[in-house]
Write a protein that holds these residues in place. Structure first.
Motif, PDB file in Angstrom:
ATOM      1  N   GLY A  57       0.743  -1.222  -0.175  1.00  0.00           N
ATOM      2  CA  GLY A  57      -0.003  -0.086   0.084  1.00  0.00           C
ATOM      3  C   GLY A  57       0.789   1.319   0.080  1.00  0.00           C
ATOM      4  N   THR A  58       2.070   1.114   0.207  1.00  0.00           N
ATOM      5  CA  THR A  58       3.106   2.426   0.207  1.00  0.00           C
ATOM      6  C   THR A  58       3.208   2.818  -1.439  1.00  0.00           C
ATOM      7  OG1 THR A  58       4.970   0.946  -0.038  1.00  0.00           O
ATOM      8  CG2 THR A  58       4.381   1.708   2.235  1.00  0.00           C
ATOM      9  N   ARG A  59       3.557   3.921  -1.333  1.00  0.00           N
ATOM     10  CA  ARG A  59       3.838   4.474  -2.857  1.00  0.00           C
ATOM     11  C   ARG A  59       4.931   3.522  -3.526  1.00  0.00           C
ATOM     12  NH1 ARG A  59       7.492   9.689  -4.593  1.00  0.00           N
ATOM     13  NH2 ARG A  59       7.806   8.986  -2.235  1.00  0.00           N
ATOM     14  N   ASP A  60       5.872   3.150  -2.778  1.00  0.00           N
ATOM     15  CA  ASP A  60       6.990   2.558  -3.508  1.00  0.00           C
ATOM     16  C   ASP A  60       6.569   0.976  -3.796  1.00  0.00           C
ATOM     17  OD1 ASP A  60       8.980   4.395  -3.190  1.00  0.00           O
ATOM     18  OD2 ASP A  60       9.725   3.778  -1.624  1.00  0.00           O
ATOM     19  N   TRP A  61       5.653   0.584  -3.006  1.00  0.00           N
ATOM     20  CA  TRP A  61       4.896  -0.979  -3.271  1.00  0.00           C
ATOM     21  C   TRP A  61       4.085  -0.609  -4.584  1.00  0.00           C
ATOM     22  CZ3 TRP A  61       0.076  -2.194  -3.519  1.00  0.00           C
ATOM     23  CH2 TRP A  61      -0.299  -3.637  -3.688  1.00  0.00           C
ATOM     24  N   TRP A  62       3.232   0.267  -4.194  1.00  0.00           N
ATOM     25  CA  TRP A  62       2.296   0.509  -5.402  1.00  0.00           C
ATOM     26  C   TRP A  62       2.922   0.626  -6.885  1.00  0.00           C
ATOM     27  CZ3 TRP A  62      -2.428  -0.708  -6.428  1.00  0.00           C
ATOM     28  CH2 TRP A  62      -3.068  -0.130  -7.576  1.00  0.00           C
ATOM     29  N   ASN A  63       3.820   1.498  -6.920  1.00  0.00           N
ATOM     30  CA  ASN A  63       4.762   1.705  -8.264  1.00  0.00           C
ATOM     31  C   ASN A  63       5.390   0.509  -8.585  1.00  0.00           C
ATOM     32  OD1 ASN A  63       3.943   4.518  -8.204  1.00  0.00           O
ATOM     33  ND2 ASN A  63       5.742   5.146  -7.154  1.00  0.00           N
ATOM     34  N   ARG A  64       5.950  -0.442  -7.911  1.00  0.00           N
ATOM     35  CA  ARG A  64       6.728  -1.387  -8.425  1.00  0.00           C
ATOM     36  C   ARG A  64       5.441  -2.423  -8.908  1.00  0.00           C
ATOM     37  NH1 ARG A  64      10.186   1.016  -5.338  1.00  0.00           N
ATOM     38  NH2 ARG A  64      12.599   0.581  -5.630  1.00  0.00           N
ATOM     39  N   GLN A  65       4.412  -2.550  -7.981  1.00  0.00           N
ATOM     40  CA  GLN A  65       3.339  -3.674  -8.187  1.00  0.00           C
ATOM     41  C   GLN A  65       2.621  -3.269  -9.357  1.00  0.00           C
ATOM     42  OE1 GLN A  65       3.148  -6.581  -6.335  1.00  0.00           O
ATOM     43  NE2 GLN A  65       1.888  -7.080  -8.524  1.00  0.00           N
ATOM     44  N   ARG A  66       2.431  -1.965  -9.797  1.00  0.00           N
ATOM     45  CA  ARG A  66       1.869  -1.409 -11.057  1.00  0.00           C
ATOM     46  C   ARG A  66       2.907  -1.761 -12.393  1.00  0.00           C
ATOM     47  NH1 ARG A  66       3.053   2.227 -13.936  1.00  0.00           N
ATOM     48  NH2 ARG A  66       4.311   3.135 -12.790  1.00  0.00           N
ATOM     49  N   ALA A  67       4.128  -1.604 -12.186  1.00  0.00           N
ATOM     50  CA  ALA A  67       5.129  -1.853 -13.298  1.00  0.00           C
ATOM     51  C   ALA A  67       5.176  -3.373 -13.508  1.00  0.00           C
ATOM     52  CB  ALA A  67       6.428  -1.537 -12.737  1.00  0.00           C
ATOM     53  N   VAL A  68       5.025  -4.403 -12.513  1.00  0.00           N
ATOM     54  CA  VAL A  68       5.035  -5.705 -13.048  1.00  0.00           C
ATOM     55  C   VAL A  68       3.822  -6.088 -13.315  1.00  0.00           C
ATOM     56  CG1 VAL A  68       4.865  -7.981 -11.700  1.00  0.00           C
ATOM     57  CG2 VAL A  68       6.679  -6.423 -10.919  1.00  0.00           C
ATOM     58  N   ASP A  69       2.564  -5.508 -13.000  1.00  0.00           N
ATOM     59  CA  ASP A  69       1.258  -6.126 -13.425  1.00  0.00           C
ATOM     60  C   ASP A  69       1.134  -5.512 -15.017  1.00  0.00           C
ATOM     61  OD1 ASP A  69       0.514  -6.954 -11.140  1.00  0.00           O
ATOM     62  OD2 ASP A  69      -0.503  -5.317 -10.401  1.00  0.00           O
ATOM     63  N   ALA A  70       1.657  -4.274 -15.160  1.00  0.00           N
ATOM     64  CA  ALA A  70       1.678  -3.726 -16.643  1.00  0.00           C
ATOM     65  C   ALA A  70       2.424  -4.582 -17.539  1.00  0.00           C
ATOM     66  CB  ALA A  70       2.170  -2.400 -16.596  1.00  0.00           C
ATOM     67  N   THR A  71       3.600  -5.134 -16.886  1.00  0.00           N
ATOM     68  CA  THR A  71       4.555  -5.914 -17.722  1.00  0.00           C
ATOM     69  C   THR A  71       3.810  -7.139 -18.106  1.00  0.00           C
ATOM     70  OG1 THR A  71       6.467  -4.839 -16.686  1.00  0.00           O
ATOM     71  CG2 THR A  71       6.794  -7.181 -17.623  1.00  0.00           C
ATOM     72  N   ARG A  72       3.126  -7.829 -17.096  1.00  0.00           N
ATOM     73  CA  ARG A  72       2.410  -9.162 -17.347  1.00  0.00           C
ATOM     74  C   ARG A  72       1.546  -8.819 -18.551  1.00  0.00           C
ATOM     75  NH1 ARG A  72       2.295 -10.223 -10.934  1.00  0.00           N
ATOM     76  NH2 ARG A  72       4.457 -11.350 -10.734  1.00  0.00           N
ATOM     77  N   ASN A  73       0.723  -7.798 -18.279  1.00  0.00           N
ATOM     78  CA  ASN A  73      -0.325  -7.585 -19.226  1.00  0.00           C
ATOM     79  C   ASN A  73       0.450  -7.473 -20.802  1.00  0.00           C
ATOM     80  OD1 ASN A  73      -2.459  -7.711 -17.594  1.00  0.00           O
ATOM     81  ND2 ASN A  73      -2.274  -5.549 -17.256  1.00  0.00           N
ATOM     82  N   ALA A  74       1.480  -6.742 -20.834  1.00  0.00           N
ATOM     83  CA  ALA A  74       2.089  -6.588 -22.166  1.00  0.00           C
ATOM     84  C   ALA A  74       2.557  -7.915 -22.685  1.00  0.00           C
ATOM     85  CB  ALA A  74       3.115  -5.490 -21.879  1.00  0.00           C
ATOM     86  N   LEU A  75       3.016  -8.842 -21.719  1.00  0.00           N
ATOM     87  CA  LEU A  75       3.549 -10.062 -22.178  1.00  0.00           C
ATOM     88  C   LEU A  75       2.426 -10.678 -22.567  1.00  0.00           C
ATOM     89  CD1 LEU A  75       6.662 -10.420 -19.571  1.00  0.00           C
ATOM     90  CD2 LEU A  75       6.656 -10.102 -21.883  1.00  0.00           C
ATOM     91  N   ARG A  76       1.318 -10.876 -22.216  1.00  0.00           N
ATOM     92  CA  ARG A  76       0.111 -11.582 -22.459  1.00  0.00           C
ATOM     93  C   ARG A  76      -0.056 -11.392 -24.089  1.00  0.00           C
ATOM     94  NH1 ARG A  76      -2.362  -9.945 -17.617  1.00  0.00           N
ATOM     95  NH2 ARG A  76      -1.847 -11.642 -16.126  1.00  0.00           N
ATOM     96  N   GLU A  77       0.180 -10.261 -24.668  1.00  0.00           N
ATOM     97  CA  GLU A  77       0.029  -9.909 -26.191  1.00  0.00           C
ATOM     98  C   GLU A  77       0.931 -10.918 -26.886  1.00  0.00           C
ATOM     99  OE1 GLU A  77      -2.008  -7.993 -27.695  1.00  0.00           O
ATOM    100  OE2 GLU A  77      -2.699  -7.357 -25.829  1.00  0.00           O
ATOM    101  N   PRO A  78       0.368 -11.548 -28.018  1.00  0.00           N
ATOM    102  CA  PRO A  78       1.117 -12.702 -28.778  1.00  0.00           C
ATOM    103  C   PRO A  78       2.363 -12.200 -29.170  1.00  0.00           C
ATOM    104  CG  PRO A  78      -1.134 -12.541 -29.699  1.00  0.00           C
ATOM    105  CD  PRO A  78      -0.955 -11.419 -28.349  1.00  0.00           C
ATOM    106  N   CYS A  79       3.270 -13.009 -29.320  1.00  0.00           N
ATOM    107  CA  CYS A  79       4.664 -12.343 -29.850  1.00  0.00           C
ATOM    108  C   CYS A  79       4.341 -11.892 -31.545  1.00  0.00           C
ATOM    109  CB  CYS A  79       5.629 -13.532 -29.838  1.00  0.00           C
ATOM    110  SG  CYS A  79       6.065 -14.164 -28.454  1.00  0.00           S
ATOM    111  N   CYS A  80       5.089 -10.961 -31.668  1.00  0.00           N
ATOM    112  CA  CYS A  80       5.048 -10.583 -32.745  1.00  0.00           C
ATOM    113  C   CYS A  80       5.588 -11.147 -34.169  1.00  0.00           C
ATOM    114  CB  CYS A  80       5.246  -8.934 -33.237  1.00  0.00           C
ATOM    115  SG  CYS A  80       7.138  -8.518 -33.166  1.00  0.00           S
ATOM    116  N   ASP A  81       4.842 -11.425 -35.190  1.00  0.00           N
ATOM    117  CA  ASP A  81       5.517 -12.356 -36.270  1.00  0.00           C
ATOM    118  C   ASP A  81       6.120 -11.239 -37.397  1.00  0.00           C
ATOM    119  OD1 ASP A  81       3.182 -11.485 -37.559  1.00  0.00           O
ATOM    120  OD2 ASP A  81       2.303 -13.373 -37.741  1.00  0.00           O
ATOM    121  N   GLY A  82       5.877 -10.016 -37.157  1.00  0.00           N
ATOM    122  CA  GLY A  82       6.335  -8.959 -38.253  1.00  0.00           C
ATOM    123  C   GLY A  82       5.528  -8.758 -39.088  1.00  0.00           C
TER     124      GLY A  82
END
Length: 109
Positions: A57-82
């Motif tokens: 719940g601290t600002r530092d926790w929240w910022n890191r957790q948001r970054a990890v969650d956003a990364t997980r969401n981005a990685l769910r996108e299929p690998c690009c095939d170009g």
């Protein structure tokens, strides 16, 4: 790809973030996608451990957790095939932004 051919993280981030502006070749987009996913897979657990070690719940926790969650969401996108340049470039740019954020937290450690 030989380990010596892997660009440093900063150069990888710069190239990825410029992808939607510069539109690399389809082959390079696929390469960038793979390199970014590898680096994100390496850094996300480190940042998650950092978050887990902070008071929830601290600002530092929240910022890191948001970054990890956003990364997980981005990685769910299929690998690009170009095959579709602009969507692939936009995905690579997003992965680059995620890597930039995680790398910043790891460097601060």
């Amino acid at each position: 790809m030989d380990v010596q051919d892997v660009p440093p993280v900063r150069a990888l981030i710069d190239e990825a973030c410029a992808a939607s502006r510069d539109l690399p070749t389809p082959q390079r987009l696929v390469e960038l996608d793979g390199l970014l996913r590898t680096q994100l897979g390496r850094l996300a657990p480190i940042v998650q451990r950092q978050a887990d070690g902070l008071n929830r719940g601290t600002r530092d926790w929240w910022n890191r957790q948001r970054a990890v969650d956003a990364t997980r969401n981005a990685l769910r996108e299929p690998c690009c095939d170009g095959s579709a340049l602009l969507p692939a470039a936009m995905l690579v740019a997003e992965l680059g932004r995620r890597l930039h954020e995680l790398d910043g937290y790891v460097r601060d450690e």
